[in-house]
Motif scaffolding. Structure first.
Motif, PDB file in Angstrom:
ATOM      1  N   SER A 243       0.854  -1.187   0.000  1.00 40.66           N
ATOM      2  CA  SER A 243       0.000   0.000   0.000  1.00 40.66           C
ATOM      3  C   SER A 243       0.892   1.240   0.000  1.00 40.66           C
ATOM      4  N   PRO A 244       0.322   2.449   0.033  1.00 41.80           N
ATOM      5  CA  PRO A 244       1.162   3.649   0.145  1.00 41.80           C
ATOM      6  C   PRO A 244       1.983   3.696   1.430  1.00 41.80           C
ATOM      7  N   LEU A 245       1.718   2.805   2.387  1.00 39.37           N
ATOM      8  CA  LEU A 245       2.486   2.764   3.620  1.00 39.37           C
ATOM      9  C   LEU A 245       3.768   1.949   3.480  1.00 39.37           C
ATOM     10  N   ALA A 246       3.964   1.274   2.359  1.00 44.67           N
ATOM     11  CA  ALA A 246       5.168   0.465   2.151  1.00 44.67           C
ATOM     12  C   ALA A 246       6.326   1.360   1.716  1.00 44.67           C
ATOM     13  N   PRO A 247       7.531   1.119   2.230  1.00 47.10           N
ATOM     14  CA  PRO A 247       8.681   1.926   1.803  1.00 47.10           C
ATOM     15  C   PRO A 247       9.036   1.676   0.341  1.00 47.10           C
ATOM     16  N   LYS A 248       9.398   2.728  -0.355  1.00 48.02           N
ATOM     17  CA  LYS A 248       9.767   2.602  -1.765  1.00 48.02           C
ATOM     18  C   LYS A 248      10.972   1.692  -1.938  1.00 48.02           C
ATOM     19  N   GLU A 249      11.844   1.676  -0.933  1.00 49.20           N
ATOM     20  CA  GLU A 249      13.038   0.835  -1.020  1.00 49.20           C
ATOM     21  C   GLU A 249      12.677  -0.653  -1.066  1.00 49.20           C
ATOM     22  N   LEU A 250      11.571  -1.038  -0.408  1.00 45.76           N
ATOM     23  CA  LEU A 250      11.134  -2.436  -0.467  1.00 45.76           C
ATOM     24  C   LEU A 250      10.659  -2.778  -1.862  1.00 45.76           C
ATOM     25  N   ASP A 251       9.875  -1.892  -2.460  1.00 51.17           N
ATOM     26  CA  ASP A 251       9.440  -2.128  -3.834  1.00 51.17           C
ATOM     27  C   ASP A 251      10.641  -2.263  -4.767  1.00 51.17           C
ATOM     28  N   ALA A 252      11.630  -1.385  -4.581  1.00 55.89           N
ATOM     29  CA  ALA A 252      12.817  -1.433  -5.435  1.00 55.89           C
ATOM     30  C   ALA A 252      13.557  -2.759  -5.260  1.00 55.89           C
TER      31      ALA A 252
END
Length: 257
Positions: A79-88
């Motif tokens: 969700s928007p609460l997830a850190p962008k670094e995790l997505d990367a």
């Protein structure tokens, strides 16, 4: 960009309305696991703080071991609460992003939910579970797990079933959590679609919650489900944010919603 305070509020309401059997935390990552039901929302890692980006590689590996112990594929719900670094990091691993879902909300006063027949919630959980399984076209073996989930919901909930000639054709779960009314598990049998059954059951459920004091409604719908998304827009719901699931390309199997 959605207001994170509102995202947190709706995420928390969603967790209360669809309770997992096991909930553990790794920092702000909520790890939800349920042996009796395969729902992704009951079996996923849910990061809840965009700034919690420490030791991502190690924490993903630890989560994988927990899921393996439950014989579940590791799934992240982003969700928007997830850190962008995790997505990367998941991008680097080549993890698939799938089943994007829109979270929609609206004040009760702005929804077009009056008119149509009133339907009272059923009190028999077993009857609702049987109807829901039939309407969704799910495996009857899920009955025990779904019954356990529904029986674990702490906020007041309404189980709605619309029948035609004695057969269930549409079902929905409505959870009244303080000022919020959440719609879950909405489905209409394939042979009864495009007849307004889905709208009828949603409106009846929301009128029930409004009568109980709810002032704001919300729900989740897969963006690929254009018919349902259009129904909710027509009722007056507006999109607040989106989330999607991520999983490794290895060992993919059927995963329930």
């Amino acid at each position: 960009m959605p207001r994170l305070a509102l995202v947190r509020r709706l995420e928390a309401a969603g967790f209360r309305a669809w309770p997992a059997a096991s909930i553990q935390f790794d920092g702000s990552w909520q790890i939800r696991l349920t042996a009796g039901h395969p729902s992704k929302r009951l079996n996923s890692v849910n990061p809840l703080d965009p700034s919690d980006r420490r030791d991502i590689e190690r924490r993903v590996e630890m989560a994988a071991r927990r899921f393996e112990a439950y014989d579940r594929q590791l799934v992240f719900r982003q969700s928007p609460l997830a850190p962008k670094e995790l997505d990367a990091y998941l991008d680097e691993l080549g993890w698939e992003r799938f089943e994007e879902t829109a979270v929609m909300s609206a004040p009760m006063s702005e929804l077009d939910i009056d008119g149509g027949m009133d339907h009272l919630p059923v009190r028999d959980v077993g009857r609702y579970v049987d109807a829901s399984i039939r309407v969704h076209g799910r495996d009857p073996s899920l009955k025990a797990g779904l019954t356990e989930v529904l029986s674990s919901i702490k906020p007041p909930s309404g189980l709605f079933v619309i029948e035609d000639k004695g057969n269930p054709v549409s079902t929905a779960l409505c959870v009244h959590d303080k000022e919020l009314a959440g719609i879950y598990e909405l489905a209409t049998h394939a042979e009864a679609r495009r007849k307004g059954r889905g709208r009828d059951v949603v409106c009846a459920a929301l009128r029930w919650a409004r009568h109980r004091g709810a002032t704001k409604a919300w729900l989740q719908v897969e963006t690929a489900n254009e018919a349902a998304y259009g129904l909710y827009q027509g009722l007056g719901f507006k999109e607040v944010y989106r989330y999607s699931f991520r999983r490794s390309g290895e060992g993919q199997g059927a995963v329930s919603d």
